[in-house]
Enzyme design. Structure first.
Site, PDB file in Angstrom:
ATOM      1  N   PHE A  98       0.306   7.237  14.790  1.00 55.02           N
ATOM      2  CA  PHE A  98      -0.640   6.471  13.960  1.00 55.02           C
ATOM      3  C   PHE A  98      -1.466   5.542  14.833  1.00 55.02           C
ATOM      4  O   PHE A  98      -2.669   5.406  14.654  1.00 55.02           O
ATOM      5  CB  PHE A  98       0.102   5.574  12.973  1.00 55.02           C
ATOM      6  CG  PHE A  98       0.652   6.267  11.762  1.00 55.02           C
ATOM      7  CD1 PHE A  98       0.376   7.587  11.476  1.00 55.02           C
ATOM      8  CD2 PHE A  98       1.460   5.560  10.875  1.00 55.02           C
ATOM      9  CE1 PHE A  98       0.886   8.198  10.352  1.00 55.02           C
ATOM     10  CE2 PHE A  98       1.993   6.164   9.749  1.00 55.02           C
ATOM     11  CZ  PHE A  98       1.699   7.485   9.495  1.00 55.02           C
TER      12      PHE A  98
ATOM     13  N   ASP B 124     -12.048   8.590   6.978  1.00 56.54           N
ATOM     14  CA  ASP B 124     -12.075   9.544   8.098  1.00 56.54           C
ATOM     15  C   ASP B 124     -11.858  10.916   7.503  1.00 56.54           C
ATOM     16  O   ASP B 124     -10.833  11.139   6.844  1.00 56.54           O
ATOM     17  CB  ASP B 124     -10.926   9.260   9.082  1.00 56.54           C
ATOM     18  CG  ASP B 124     -11.143   7.978   9.856  1.00 56.54           C
ATOM     19  OD1 ASP B 124     -12.271   7.773  10.328  1.00 56.54           O
ATOM     20  OD2 ASP B 124     -10.186   7.210   9.990  1.00 56.54           O
TER      21      ASP B 124
ATOM     22  N   GLU C  98       0.838  -1.215   0.000  1.00 56.96           N
ATOM     23  CA  GLU C  98       0.000   0.000   0.000  1.00 56.96           C
ATOM     24  C   GLU C  98       0.872   1.264   0.000  1.00 56.96           C
ATOM     25  O   GLU C  98       1.865   1.342   0.711  1.00 56.96           O
ATOM     26  CB  GLU C  98      -0.880  -0.018   1.260  1.00 56.96           C
ATOM     27  CG  GLU C  98      -1.778   1.192   1.375  1.00 56.96           C
ATOM     28  CD  GLU C  98      -2.773   1.052   2.518  1.00 56.96           C
ATOM     29  OE1 GLU C  98      -3.367  -0.043   2.686  1.00 56.96           O
ATOM     30  OE2 GLU C  98      -2.951   2.045   3.248  1.00 56.96           O
TER      31      GLU C  98
HETATM   32  P1  FAD Z   1     -16.941   1.111   8.445  1.00 54.14           P
HETATM   33  O1  FAD Z   1     -16.829  -0.328   8.095  1.00 54.14           O
HETATM   34  O2  FAD Z   1     -18.110   1.872   7.920  1.00 54.14           O
HETATM   35  O3  FAD Z   1     -16.915   1.201  10.042  1.00 54.14           O
HETATM   36  C1  FAD Z   1     -16.735   2.445  10.708  1.00 54.14           C
HETATM   37  C2  FAD Z   1     -17.336   2.382  12.112  1.00 54.14           C
HETATM   38  O4  FAD Z   1     -18.755   2.388  12.021  1.00 54.14           O
HETATM   39  C3  FAD Z   1     -16.999   1.127  12.923  1.00 54.14           C
HETATM   40  O5  FAD Z   1     -16.908   1.499  14.271  1.00 54.14           O
HETATM   41  C4  FAD Z   1     -18.180   0.198  12.689  1.00 54.14           C
HETATM   42  O6  FAD Z   1     -18.372  -0.720  13.752  1.00 54.14           O
HETATM   43  C5  FAD Z   1     -19.334   1.201  12.563  1.00 54.14           C
HETATM   44  N1  FAD Z   1     -20.330   0.763  11.572  1.00 54.14           N
HETATM   45  C6  FAD Z   1     -20.093   0.208  10.359  1.00 54.14           C
HETATM   46  N2  FAD Z   1     -21.227  -0.006   9.689  1.00 54.14           N
HETATM   47  C7  FAD Z   1     -22.230   0.424  10.476  1.00 54.14           C
HETATM   48  C8  FAD Z   1     -23.639   0.483  10.330  1.00 54.14           C
HETATM   49  N3  FAD Z   1     -24.222   0.060   9.190  1.00 54.14           N
HETATM   50  N4  FAD Z   1     -24.369   0.996  11.367  1.00 54.14           N
HETATM   51  C9  FAD Z   1     -23.762   1.434  12.495  1.00 54.14           C
HETATM   52  N5  FAD Z   1     -22.420   1.409  12.692  1.00 54.14           N
HETATM   53  C10 FAD Z   1     -21.661   0.918  11.692  1.00 54.14           C
HETATM   54  N6  FAD Z   1      -8.949   5.945   5.420  1.00 54.14           N
HETATM   55  C11 FAD Z   1      -8.955   6.872   4.446  1.00 54.14           C
HETATM   56  O7  FAD Z   1      -9.460   7.981   4.647  1.00 54.14           O
HETATM   57  N7  FAD Z   1      -8.390   6.623   3.228  1.00 54.14           N
HETATM   58  C12 FAD Z   1      -7.846   5.421   2.928  1.00 54.14           C
HETATM   59  O8  FAD Z   1      -7.353   5.226   1.813  1.00 54.14           O
HETATM   60  C13 FAD Z   1      -7.832   4.393   3.922  1.00 54.14           C
HETATM   61  N8  FAD Z   1      -7.342   3.177   3.680  1.00 54.14           N
HETATM   62  C14 FAD Z   1      -7.461   2.180   4.624  1.00 54.14           C
HETATM   63  C15 FAD Z   1      -7.032   0.893   4.322  1.00 54.14           C
HETATM   64  C16 FAD Z   1      -7.144  -0.138   5.255  1.00 54.14           C
HETATM   65  C17 FAD Z   1      -6.690  -1.536   4.886  1.00 54.14           C
HETATM   66  C18 FAD Z   1      -7.687   0.129   6.537  1.00 54.14           C
HETATM   67  C19 FAD Z   1      -7.780  -0.964   7.569  1.00 54.14           C
HETATM   68  C20 FAD Z   1      -8.110   1.413   6.855  1.00 54.14           C
HETATM   69  C21 FAD Z   1      -8.008   2.445   5.905  1.00 54.14           C
HETATM   70  N9  FAD Z   1      -8.461   3.750   6.157  1.00 54.14           N
HETATM   71  C22 FAD Z   1      -8.425   4.710   5.181  1.00 54.14           C
HETATM   72  C23 FAD Z   1      -9.007   4.085   7.472  1.00 54.14           C
HETATM   73  C24 FAD Z   1     -10.528   3.932   7.507  1.00 54.14           C
HETATM   74  O9  FAD Z   1     -11.130   4.783   6.587  1.00 54.14           O
HETATM   75  C25 FAD Z   1     -10.975   4.282   8.923  1.00 54.14           C
HETATM   76  O10 FAD Z   1     -10.582   3.274   9.824  1.00 54.14           O
HETATM   77  C26 FAD Z   1     -12.446   4.615   9.057  1.00 54.14           C
HETATM   78  O11 FAD Z   1     -12.644   5.181  10.361  1.00 54.14           O
HETATM   79  C27 FAD Z   1     -13.372   3.420   8.953  1.00 54.14           C
HETATM   80  O12 FAD Z   1     -13.487   2.953   7.695  1.00 54.14           O
HETATM   81  P2  FAD Z   1     -14.227   1.555   7.418  1.00 54.14           P
HETATM   82  O13 FAD Z   1     -14.312   1.399   5.978  1.00 54.14           O
HETATM   83  O14 FAD Z   1     -13.631   0.483   8.224  1.00 54.14           O
HETATM   84  O15 FAD Z   1     -15.674   1.928   8.037  1.00 54.14           O
END
Ligand code: FAD
Length: 280
Positions: free
Chosen positions: A211, A103, A11
């Protein structure tokens, strides 16, 4: 599976300057020698890197020949913006995406997109583009920092799988038990997609601590204490970090993980040394 056939991925984040972009191409070319399954390029939530992510993805795949997947987040983008981006990715022949909530950078306020969670983004991509894209989603062995509970986070992870995710990449961790526990609980819930550990090399304690605080990854006390004790001794930090992360990967591989995804921070040497130690 022998380690030489274990799928790996790397990545990167989009560089801010032309010089940074050139350096990134060199880094990616070096890492391409490890024959990764794919590269991925992060996306600044709210569209802050929209153009640079796209340019980086096309640049890296052209220069290295490695299939490169853009990350895509929904938290600050409208359906229309996401649709336009998906169209561009389709036209460019991209076939893998990392679908995230994202985020928003501080100062942009709270949620202001149309899709609130990553499961909604996965559903949206499937509605718009069918099965064209292989979709990766995020998973959190130590729980997402905003999760109401471990159980709820796991169920929210399942929503993304049910919405059509093909594979997951985890937040980084240093405690292999956390990964095994999460994976086993996910399996017990009927989740069958590969859950690929995200691996963070240790090269700089201050940055790693920052981080880790932000993303909720725990640095075990013994690692923290040892890194603190090294102070400014960069060489010892790197050597210790390499040993710790190599051993972590060895344990994960011995337990049959489906692959490894490395957070490179746009630097090749630490990741290359770990891959070399692991004969990847
Ligand atoms: P979600 O899966 O939507 O979860 C977020 C939160 O909401 C969790 O606490 C979950 O329990 C809760 N939740 C999920 N769905 C629901 C629902 N339907 N109802 C109620 N609560 C719910 N960030 C960036 O900005 N850019 C990037 O390129 C980036 N790349 C990443 C790559 C990887 C491999 C990882 C692990 C993280 C990356 N992140 C990135 C960080 C990520 O965007 C953050 O961790 C963000 O806060 C959550 O994203 P998510 O897709 O896991 O969210």
């Amino acid at each position: 599976m022998t380690t030489s056939t274990l799928p790996i991925s790397f990545e990167f984040f989009p560089a801010k300057t032309a010089e940074g972009a050139k350096k990134l191409e060199i880094t990616a070319s070096q890492l391409a020698e490890n024959k990764p399954e794919f590269f991925s390029v992060t996306y600044g939530a709210g569209g802050s890197t929209r153009d640079r992510t796209l340019e980086t993805v096309t640049g890296l795949s052209q220069v290295t020949g490695v299939s490169t997947a853009p990350h895509l987040s929904c938290v600050g983008d409208t359906r229309q913006e996401l649709r336009a981006l998906l169209k561009q990715y389709l036209q460019l022949g991209i076939n893998r995406l990392v679908a995230l909530r994202g985020d928003l950078p501080s100062g942009m306020g709270g949620f202001h997109g149309e899709l609130q969670y990553a499961n909604e983004l996965v559903s949206f991509i499937r509605e718009e583009t069918g099965d064209h894209f292989t979709l990766e989603v995020a998973a959190y062995p130590e729980s997402h920092p905003q999760a109401q509970s471990f159980e709820k986070d796991l169920l929210n992870f399942k929503r993304k799988v049910n919405a059509g995710a093909n594979s997951a990449i985890t937040q980084y961790f240093f405690n292999a038990e956390a990964y095994f526990h999460f994976r086993d609980r996910a399996t017990a819930l009927g989740i069958e997609i590969p859950i690929v550990p995200g691996i963070m090399p240790i090269t700089n304690y201050t940055r790693l601590a920052r981080f880790s605080d932000a993303c909720g990854a725990e640095i075990p006390r013994w690692i923290r204490k040892q890194l603190e004790a090294y102070g400014d001794d960069v060489q010892s930090i790197r050597q210790f970090g390499e040993e710790v992360v190599t051993k972590l990967c060895e344990r994960l591989i011995a337990d049959g993980v489906p692959g490894l995804h490395f957070y490179t921070l746009n630097q090749a040497p630490a990741v290359q040394r770990i891959c070399w130690n692991l004969e990847l």
